[in-house]
Scaffold this motif. Structure first.
Motif, mmCIF file in Angstrom:
data_model
loop_
_atom_site.group_PDB
_atom_site.id
_atom_site.type_symbol
_atom_site.label_atom_id
_atom_site.label_comp_id
_atom_site.label_asym_id
_atom_site.label_seq_id
_atom_site.Cartn_x
_atom_site.Cartn_y
_atom_site.Cartn_z
ATOM 1 N N PRO A 22 -0.234 100.312 -17.821
ATOM 2 C CA PRO A 22 0.597 101.497 -17.498
ATOM 3 C C PRO A 22 2.042 101.175 -16.778
ATOM 4 C CG PRO A 22 -1.436 101.510 -16.128
ATOM 5 C CD PRO A 22 -1.370 100.445 -17.494
ATOM 6 N N GLU A 23 1.844 100.073 -16.041
ATOM 7 C CA GLU A 23 3.228 99.799 -15.224
ATOM 8 C C GLU A 23 3.992 98.712 -15.862
ATOM 9 O OE1 GLU A 23 3.979 96.550 -11.462
ATOM 10 O OE2 GLU A 23 2.020 97.719 -11.456
ATOM 11 N N HIS A 24 3.572 97.850 -16.754
ATOM 12 C CA HIS A 24 4.597 97.220 -17.591
ATOM 13 C C HIS A 24 4.578 97.697 -19.257
ATOM 14 C CE1 HIS A 24 4.045 94.394 -14.334
ATOM 15 N NE2 HIS A 24 2.797 94.268 -14.553
ATOM 16 N N GLY A 25 3.863 98.478 -19.559
ATOM 17 C CA GLY A 25 4.096 98.936 -21.110
ATOM 18 C C GLY A 25 2.953 98.343 -22.031
ATOM 19 N N ARG A 26 3.563 98.222 -23.216
ATOM 20 C CA ARG A 26 2.730 98.050 -24.395
ATOM 21 C C ARG A 26 2.631 96.413 -24.587
ATOM 22 N NH1 ARG A 26 4.471 96.662 -29.864
ATOM 23 N NH2 ARG A 26 6.307 97.510 -29.060
ATOM 24 N N LEU A 27 1.332 95.738 -24.550
ATOM 25 C CA LEU A 27 1.302 94.328 -24.592
ATOM 26 C C LEU A 27 1.885 93.575 -26.199
ATOM 27 C CD1 LEU A 27 0.012 91.536 -23.695
ATOM 28 C CD2 LEU A 27 -1.864 92.216 -24.939
ATOM 29 N N VAL A 28 2.832 92.986 -26.264
ATOM 30 C CA VAL A 28 3.405 92.522 -27.252
ATOM 31 C C VAL A 28 3.193 91.032 -27.620
ATOM 32 C CG1 VAL A 28 5.122 94.161 -27.649
ATOM 33 C CG2 VAL A 28 5.666 92.173 -26.353
ATOM 34 N N TYR A 29 2.716 90.124 -26.665
ATOM 35 C CA TYR A 29 2.413 88.760 -26.680
ATOM 36 C C TYR A 29 1.586 88.394 -25.852
ATOM 37 C CZ TYR A 29 3.369 83.768 -26.515
ATOM 38 O OH TYR A 29 3.392 82.305 -26.480
ATOM 39 N N LYS A 30 0.552 87.453 -26.244
ATOM 40 C CA LYS A 30 -0.428 86.967 -25.479
ATOM 41 C C LYS A 30 -0.505 85.353 -25.595
ATOM 42 C CE LYS A 30 -5.042 87.317 -23.326
ATOM 43 N NZ LYS A 30 -6.154 87.979 -23.466
ATOM 44 N N GLY A 31 -0.142 84.504 -24.829
ATOM 45 C CA GLY A 31 -0.106 83.038 -24.904
ATOM 46 C C GLY A 31 -1.396 82.554 -24.927
ATOM 47 N N ASN A 32 -1.594 81.658 -25.952
ATOM 48 C CA ASN A 32 -3.179 81.083 -26.179
ATOM 49 C C ASN A 32 -3.264 79.770 -25.330
ATOM 50 O OD1 ASN A 32 -1.229 79.284 -27.418
ATOM 51 N ND2 ASN A 32 -2.481 79.066 -29.291
ATOM 52 N N LEU A 33 -2.110 79.257 -24.575
ATOM 53 C CA LEU A 33 -2.558 78.163 -23.561
ATOM 54 C C LEU A 33 -2.628 78.678 -21.772
ATOM 55 C CD1 LEU A 33 0.011 75.713 -25.090
ATOM 56 C CD2 LEU A 33 -2.509 75.846 -25.692
ATOM 57 N N ALA A 34 -2.689 79.814 -21.909
ATOM 58 C CA ALA A 34 -2.697 80.347 -20.671
ATOM 59 C C ALA A 34 -3.846 79.947 -19.467
ATOM 60 C CB ALA A 34 -2.739 81.778 -20.489
ATOM 61 N N LYS A 35 -4.962 79.617 -20.090
ATOM 62 C CA LYS A 35 -6.004 79.252 -19.331
ATOM 63 C C LYS A 35 -5.829 77.629 -19.147
ATOM 64 C CE LYS A 35 -9.516 82.347 -20.302
ATOM 65 N NZ LYS A 35 -10.915 82.952 -20.667
ATOM 66 N N THR A 36 -5.277 76.957 -20.263
ATOM 67 C CA THR A 36 -5.251 75.472 -20.331
ATOM 68 C C THR A 36 -3.996 75.169 -19.072
ATOM 69 O OG1 THR A 36 -5.737 75.505 -22.406
ATOM 70 C CG2 THR A 36 -4.403 73.426 -21.629
ATOM 71 N N VAL A 37 -2.970 75.652 -18.919
ATOM 72 C CA VAL A 37 -1.973 75.761 -18.284
ATOM 73 C C VAL A 37 -2.510 75.813 -16.812
ATOM 74 C CG1 VAL A 37 0.201 76.617 -17.277
ATOM 75 C CG2 VAL A 37 -0.058 76.120 -19.734
ATOM 76 N N VAL A 98 4.992 81.749 -20.835
ATOM 77 C CA VAL A 98 4.661 83.088 -20.806
ATOM 78 C C VAL A 98 3.385 83.417 -21.136
ATOM 79 C CG1 VAL A 98 5.067 85.399 -21.708
ATOM 80 C CG2 VAL A 98 7.230 83.948 -21.429
ATOM 81 N N ILE A 99 2.435 83.873 -19.941
ATOM 82 C CA ILE A 99 0.869 84.334 -20.485
ATOM 83 C C ILE A 99 0.882 85.498 -21.008
ATOM 84 C CG2 ILE A 99 -1.120 84.864 -19.178
ATOM 85 C CD1 ILE A 99 0.332 83.497 -16.838
ATOM 86 N N ARG A 100 1.651 86.568 -20.603
ATOM 87 C CA ARG A 100 1.579 87.692 -21.357
ATOM 88 C C ARG A 100 3.053 88.609 -21.439
ATOM 89 N NH1 ARG A 100 -2.388 88.086 -17.860
ATOM 90 N NH2 ARG A 100 -1.631 89.412 -16.694
ATOM 91 N N LEU A 101 3.488 89.226 -22.417
ATOM 92 C CA LEU A 101 4.611 89.817 -22.366
ATOM 93 C C LEU A 101 4.537 91.338 -22.823
ATOM 94 C CD1 LEU A 101 7.876 89.304 -22.378
ATOM 95 C CD2 LEU A 101 7.688 89.096 -24.940
ATOM 96 N N TYR A 102 4.908 92.100 -22.056
ATOM 97 C CA TYR A 102 4.753 93.631 -22.237
ATOM 98 C C TYR A 102 6.274 94.276 -22.445
ATOM 99 C CZ TYR A 102 0.507 93.095 -19.635
ATOM 100 O OH TYR A 102 -0.744 92.629 -19.481
ATOM 101 N N TYR A 103 6.387 95.239 -23.186
ATOM 102 C CA TYR A 103 7.283 95.861 -23.804
ATOM 103 C C TYR A 103 7.493 97.474 -23.538
ATOM 104 C CZ TYR A 103 11.046 97.484 -26.736
ATOM 105 O OH TYR A 103 12.461 98.271 -26.927
ATOM 106 N N LYS A 104 8.347 98.119 -22.977
ATOM 107 C CA LYS A 104 8.555 99.469 -22.636
ATOM 108 C C LYS A 104 9.496 100.016 -23.539
ATOM 109 C CE LYS A 104 7.035 100.582 -18.120
ATOM 110 N NZ LYS A 104 7.260 101.218 -16.963
#
Length: 187
Positions: A22-37, A98-104
């Motif tokens: 709700p605060e950031h918008g729609r999820l458009v990207y999720k990085g697959n190396l977030a847990k590794t980083v 970038v772990i996640r990217l949201y778009y409004k």
């Protein structure tokens, strides 16, 4: 919404879609190396803290206190180098991942979630017009949001149009050509 987790029923009380925040918008990207980083940086930090706590014991038991001052400085300098330089280097290399990217849609703004120096999530909000693509391909940088370098994997966008809009590839080529002509006329 009910899901099972190792035989236990878990009920989600969220009213929004898992791809919307709700605060950031729609999820458009999720990085697959977030847990590794996160894991690599946490491991590096934990070994550095371990080194700091073990240093007095090593100094006491090594007997290096009896040797020359030059040898002591070299020994402690080497340990300090690996204790502090490795975490700093890892932070510099991965701070823009970038772990996640949201778009409004209504505001044409993006919110990039990255890790900060203390491994907490940090939100960076920017407009599409703030995105600059580097002229020369740089390691660990896909684009700049204002002045901050960001790293994303274009193949991880579920909708390629979201990536195209982020990078400005969906703009009309005629529009770009007109801008170039106007700039040439001003010179």
């Amino acid at each position: 919404q009910v899901t099972t987790f190792q035989g236990v029923a878990v009920r989600s009380l969220s009213t929004s879609s898992p791809h919307e925040h709700p605060e950031h918008g729609r999820l458009v990207y999720k990085g697959n190396l977030a847990k590794t980083v996160l894991g690599v940086r946490f491991f590096s930090y934990s070994t550095s803290v371990f080194n700091l706590f073990m240093m007095p014991y090593i100094m006491l038991k090594s007997g290096i206190g009896v040797e020359s001052l030059l040898l002591q400085g070299a020994f402690y300098g080497l340990i300090a180098f690996f204790t502090f330089v490795t975490p700093v280097t890892l932070h510099i290399l991965t701070k823009g991942y970038v772990i996640r990217l949201y778009y409004k849609d209504e505001m044409d703004t993006y919110t990039a979630i990255t890790y900060n120096a203390i491994l907490a999530e940090k939100a960076t909000v920017f407009h599409q017009k703030d995105v600059k693509i580097p002229d020369i391909t740089k390691m660990f940088t896909t684009f700049y949001a204002k002045t901050k370098s960001m790293l994303v994997n274009p193949t991880l966008f579920p909708n390629p149009q979201d990536y195209n809009h982020l990078m400005g590839y969906d703009k009309s080529p005629l529009f770009k050509l007109e801008e170039v002509k106007e700039a040439d006329e001003r010179k």
